[in-house]
Design a protein around this motif. Structure first.
Motif, PDB file in Angstrom:
ATOM      1  N   ALA A 409     -19.791   6.639   5.704  1.00 56.01           N
ATOM      2  CA  ALA A 409     -18.985   5.710   6.049  1.00 56.01           C
ATOM      3  C   ALA A 409     -18.421   5.116   4.811  1.00 56.01           C
ATOM      4  O   ALA A 409     -19.345   4.895   3.900  1.00 56.01           O
ATOM      5  N   GLU A 410     -17.118   4.898   4.751  1.00 55.83           N
ATOM      6  CA  GLU A 410     -16.576   4.165   3.600  1.00 55.83           C
ATOM      7  C   GLU A 410     -15.399   3.195   3.920  1.00 55.83           C
ATOM      8  O   GLU A 410     -14.744   3.506   4.732  1.00 55.83           O
ATOM      9  N   CYS A 411     -15.449   1.985   2.940  1.00 58.19           N
ATOM     10  CA  CYS A 411     -14.532   0.907   3.212  1.00 58.19           C
ATOM     11  C   CYS A 411     -13.696   0.532   1.968  1.00 58.19           C
ATOM     12  O   CYS A 411     -14.559   0.610   0.727  1.00 58.19           O
ATOM     13  N   TYR A 412     -12.536   0.543   1.971  1.00 61.80           N
ATOM     14  CA  TYR A 412     -11.729   0.653   0.561  1.00 61.80           C
ATOM     15  C   TYR A 412     -10.386  -0.011   0.862  1.00 61.80           C
ATOM     16  O   TYR A 412      -9.866   0.187   2.120  1.00 61.80           O
ATOM     17  N   PRO A 413      -9.922  -0.480  -0.004  1.00 62.47           N
ATOM     18  CA  PRO A 413      -8.520  -1.233   0.044  1.00 62.47           C
ATOM     19  C   PRO A 413      -7.558  -0.025  -0.196  1.00 62.47           C
ATOM     20  O   PRO A 413      -7.721   0.634  -1.409  1.00 62.47           O
ATOM     21  N   SER A 414      -6.559   0.123   0.663  1.00 65.90           N
ATOM     22  CA  SER A 414      -5.324   1.045   0.532  1.00 65.90           C
ATOM     23  C   SER A 414      -4.354   0.688  -0.398  1.00 65.90           C
ATOM     24  O   SER A 414      -4.355  -0.474  -0.781  1.00 65.90           O
ATOM     25  N   ASP A 415      -3.410   1.504  -0.943  1.00 63.03           N
ATOM     26  CA  ASP A 415      -2.453   1.264  -1.739  1.00 63.03           C
ATOM     27  C   ASP A 415      -1.223   0.382  -1.156  1.00 63.03           C
ATOM     28  O   ASP A 415      -0.754  -0.415  -1.883  1.00 63.03           O
ATOM     29  N   ASP A 416      -1.207   0.535   0.169  1.00 61.93           N
ATOM     30  CA  ASP A 416      -0.269  -0.387   0.924  1.00 61.93           C
ATOM     31  C   ASP A 416      -1.041  -1.760   1.373  1.00 61.93           C
ATOM     32  O   ASP A 416      -0.301  -2.638   1.979  1.00 61.93           O
ATOM     33  N   GLY A 417      -2.152  -2.045   0.851  1.00 60.40           N
ATOM     34  CA  GLY A 417      -2.836  -3.446   1.133  1.00 60.40           C
ATOM     35  C   GLY A 417      -3.668  -3.769   2.515  1.00 60.40           C
ATOM     36  O   GLY A 417      -4.113  -4.618   2.668  1.00 60.40           O
ATOM     37  N   ARG A 418      -3.991  -2.388   3.096  1.00 59.23           N
ATOM     38  CA  ARG A 418      -4.834  -2.277   4.170  1.00 59.23           C
ATOM     39  C   ARG A 418      -6.241  -2.181   3.706  1.00 59.23           C
ATOM     40  O   ARG A 418      -6.425  -1.538   2.652  1.00 59.23           O
ATOM     41  N   GLN A 419      -7.193  -2.760   4.688  1.00 59.38           N
ATOM     42  CA  GLN A 419      -8.541  -2.405   4.156  1.00 59.38           C
ATOM     43  C   GLN A 419      -9.077  -1.396   5.083  1.00 59.38           C
ATOM     44  O   GLN A 419      -9.075  -1.644   6.272  1.00 59.38           O
ATOM     45  N   MET A 420      -9.177  -0.033   4.755  1.00 59.95           N
ATOM     46  CA  MET A 420      -9.406   0.903   5.429  1.00 59.95           C
ATOM     47  C   MET A 420     -10.874   1.510   5.892  1.00 59.95           C
ATOM     48  O   MET A 420     -11.666   0.905   4.904  1.00 59.95           O
ATOM     49  N   LEU A 421     -11.425   1.728   6.902  1.00 65.71           N
ATOM     50  CA  LEU A 421     -12.688   2.077   7.395  1.00 65.71           C
ATOM     51  C   LEU A 421     -12.474   3.677   7.765  1.00 65.71           C
ATOM     52  O   LEU A 421     -11.851   3.986   8.527  1.00 65.71           O
ATOM     53  N   ASP A 422     -13.296   4.423   7.028  1.00 63.59           N
ATOM     54  CA  ASP A 422     -13.476   5.874   7.098  1.00 63.59           C
ATOM     55  C   ASP A 422     -14.768   5.936   7.528  1.00 63.59           C
ATOM     56  O   ASP A 422     -15.808   6.062   6.879  1.00 63.59           O
TER      57      ASP A 422
END
Length: 617
Positions: A409-422
């Motif tokens: 599991a990983e949580c990170y800010p994307s280039d377009d400003g979203r806070q992504m959860l994988d």
């Protein structure tokens, strides 16, 4: 006089450390032998809690001369009374016996039959237990209780309602006598059940029904395989005084179980292998030996079992992903930073609950660390200042040899400003085993907790509540269907509108939209609408709408308009009515397989379709 020792609950919690793997491994060792024996059984295990140990120190006298011997306990419930003796022998061959204790029987009193065995812990498991444990007047042993299923039920009630509730029975001799009479009935049932099958086996023997005779006489878990014609012919033609059929019937269950347990691997149990084993142990008939040699009886139709039980060769592992979700965290309730931190807390709480018992040194809150234990691994990268964290875990599967589970599991800010959860949940097996294992959906609990607590977006908000499309939402749903950023399927359920303005969903039979949304709404966009709304929504996409239907649009791939619409699955009323689905359900006694039809079957079929979108190889 040696004084008894006492310890507080807090002292016990800080010093007595028994990793869960010790209990799991002991249970696994015993259960593997029980499976190999073919006996009918149920098995349970437990590690005594600190509270239970503290109470035991208070009520009984323990010291260096008398130690607690049941820190770890197993219980085996067998279905036939004579299996108690067979189990005793099997356990004595497996472990180093300290002592057996058995309740005494006499002609004037009925007591529950309790057989308790105390055994030494194998050295490799003893090493897993903290050294301080042995300084608490605790012996390096474990206990195994043997009971019949009939007595187990009675004994649990007796322990809780009579032994612990003595005040209930004060002056109630007639009730106590009545209670004990039930025990007498159960003892009779135990004996009668064995007698019944022995008599049945004898009748079948006289009728020369050899397969039935063996099933009744040996009372083991058997495969439903027909008897070899040449074996049946040989048994029928033998009319000698000490004929083969009689010798099969006269051989005891103990002899057969002993022979099963001697085999280097678990062999299939059916009428043919039983005859082969009995011949191998006591009959030694050359005609039988030839039949079983020519048939390769122990591997006949059992290639899978032979493959599963082979541990000699190591193979590279291949990962199979059984859940994968890439979404962005909702900001309805939280800022992006707060959502990231809360998602980390929920994910790590799942890890800590799962692995914390194995190693009490895991930090209670997420932080950067890596922990490698025997058969387990946990890795956490926690960088809240960067709105980033990554957590991974790995453990061996105790129920499936050669299988390893991995969670990422990983949580990170994307280039377009979203806070992504994988989130990805996978198991790894050898290529050889992967060929016949079922691929099944397995969503980690923390993902559901994040969806419910924080909320998740996949172009649009994911919800486990029912959503009905209104006029002003049509363009947004069209955009959702056609979006190439969408990673999850869209399920659109269209129905006629009734006179009261409600959707008439009787065409779906007992497919309940609310239940389906509650189950699949965390990884599927589920919407309902009227036919009129459905026409306005789908006709611009080149689809005709003329009757109630369920449309499923898979994840966006390639050129949106062409690929998404062409790849959809559509189901109308006749598809629901004619749907049939075979399902497996896990029950306490094992797997149950049944067939459902109509709306209920359609529910399972559609749920499986949604879940297959989350599975990849």
């Amino acid at each position: 006089m040696v004084e008894k020792v006492t310890f507080t609950k807090e002292e016990i919690e800080s010093r007595v450390k028994v990793p869960a793997i010790v209990e799991v491994e002991l249970k696994h060792l015993v259960e593997e032998r029980l499976k190999q024996s073919g006996l009918y059984y149920r098995i349970f295990s437990r590690i005594k809690t600190a509270e239970s140990l503290a109470r035991k120190y208070q009520v009984k006298s323990y010291n260096e001369g008398k130690k607690i011997q049941d820190l770890i306990g197993l219980r085996i419930d067998v279905y036939f009374e004579d299996d108690l003796r067979i189990c005793r022998k099997m356990l004595e061959q497996m472990f180093s016996l300290v002592d057996w204790s058995e309740s005494e029987k006499n002609e004037v009193e009925f007591k529950p039959v309790k057989i308790n065995g105390v055994f030494r812990l194998p050295d490799y498991l003893k090493k897993q237990v903290s050294e301080e444990t042995w300084g608490m007047c605790i012996d390096d042993t474990f206990e195994i209780q043997l009971k019949t299923v009939f007595f187990e039920g009675w004994h649990e009630i007796e322990h809780d309602m009579k032994y612990k509730g003595g005040e209930l029975w004060s002056g109630k001799n007639s009730f106590a006598r009545y209670f004990n009479s039930i025990l007498a009935t159960l003892e009779l049932c135990d004996k009668s059940l064995v007698t019944l099958f022995e008599n049945l086996g004898h009748d079948l023997y006289k009728e020369r029904n050899w397969a039935g005779m063996m099933k009744a006489h040996y009372r083991l878990k058997m495969e439903e395989r027909p008897m070899y014609p040449e074996l049946e012919e040989l048994l029928n033609e033998d009319h000698s005084e000490n004929n083969l059929g009689k010798r099969l019937f006269k051989t005891s269950r103990q002899v057969l179980v002993d022979e099963l347990l001697k085999q280097p691997r678990r062999v299939p149990i059916n009428v043919n292998t039983i005859a082969a084993l009995v011949n191998q142990a006591v009959i030694h008939d050359e005609r039988l030996e030839k039949i079983f040699h020519d048939r390769d009886v122990f591997d006949d139709g059992n290639e899978q079992m032979g493959e599963e039980m082979s541990f000699g060769r190591l193979e590279p592992l291949r990962k199979v992903t059984v859940f994968h979700a890439l979404v962005n965290l909702s900001t309805y309730k939280y800022t992006k930073h707060a959502a990231c931190v809360e998602a980390a807390r929920l994910t790590y709480s799942w890890i800590y609950d799962k692995y914390g018992r194995l190693d009490g040194e895991l930090p209670e809150e997420p932080e950067i660390f890596e922990k490698n234990m025997l058969g387990y691994r946990v890795s956490v990268i926690y960088e809240p200042s960067r709105d980033h964290w990554k957590m991974e875990s790995m453990h061996i599967d105790m129920e499936a040899p050669g299988q390893v589970w991995l969670m990422e599991a990983e949580c990170y800010p994307s280039d377009d400003g979203r806070q992504m959860l994988d989130v990805r949940n996978s198991y790894a097996v050898s290529e050889e085993r992967r060929g016949y294992l079922n691929r099944y959906f397995s969503c980690p609990k923390f993902y559901s907790n994040i969806a419910d607590r924080i909320g998740l977006f996949d172009v649009r908000y994911l919800s486990t509540s029912r959503r009905i499309i209104r006029d002003y939402q049509i363009k947004k749903i069209q955009d959702l269907i056609m979006s190439r950023r969408r990673t999850m399927p869209v399920c659109l359920i269209m129905s006629e509108e009734g006179e009261n303005g409600w959707l008439d969903e009787t065409w779906l039979e007992n497919f309940r939209v609310y239940d389906f949304t509650r189950m699949a709404g965390r990884y599927t966009h589920i919407y309902t609408c009227s036919l009129d709304i459905g026409r306005q929504l789908l006709e611009p996409l080149g689809m005709e709408v003329s009757a109630p239907a369920v449309h499923v649009f898979g994840s966006a791939v390639g050129e949106p308009t062409k690929d998404i619409v062409a790849a959809r699955n559509s189901y109308v009323q006749s598809d629901v009515e004619n749907c049939s689905y075979g399902r497996q359900q896990m029950k306490h006694e094992g797997r149950r397989y049944d067939i459902v039809k109509g709306g209920q079957a359609f529910y399972h079929k559609l749920l499986q379709e949604m879940r297959s979108e989350m599975i990849e190889e």
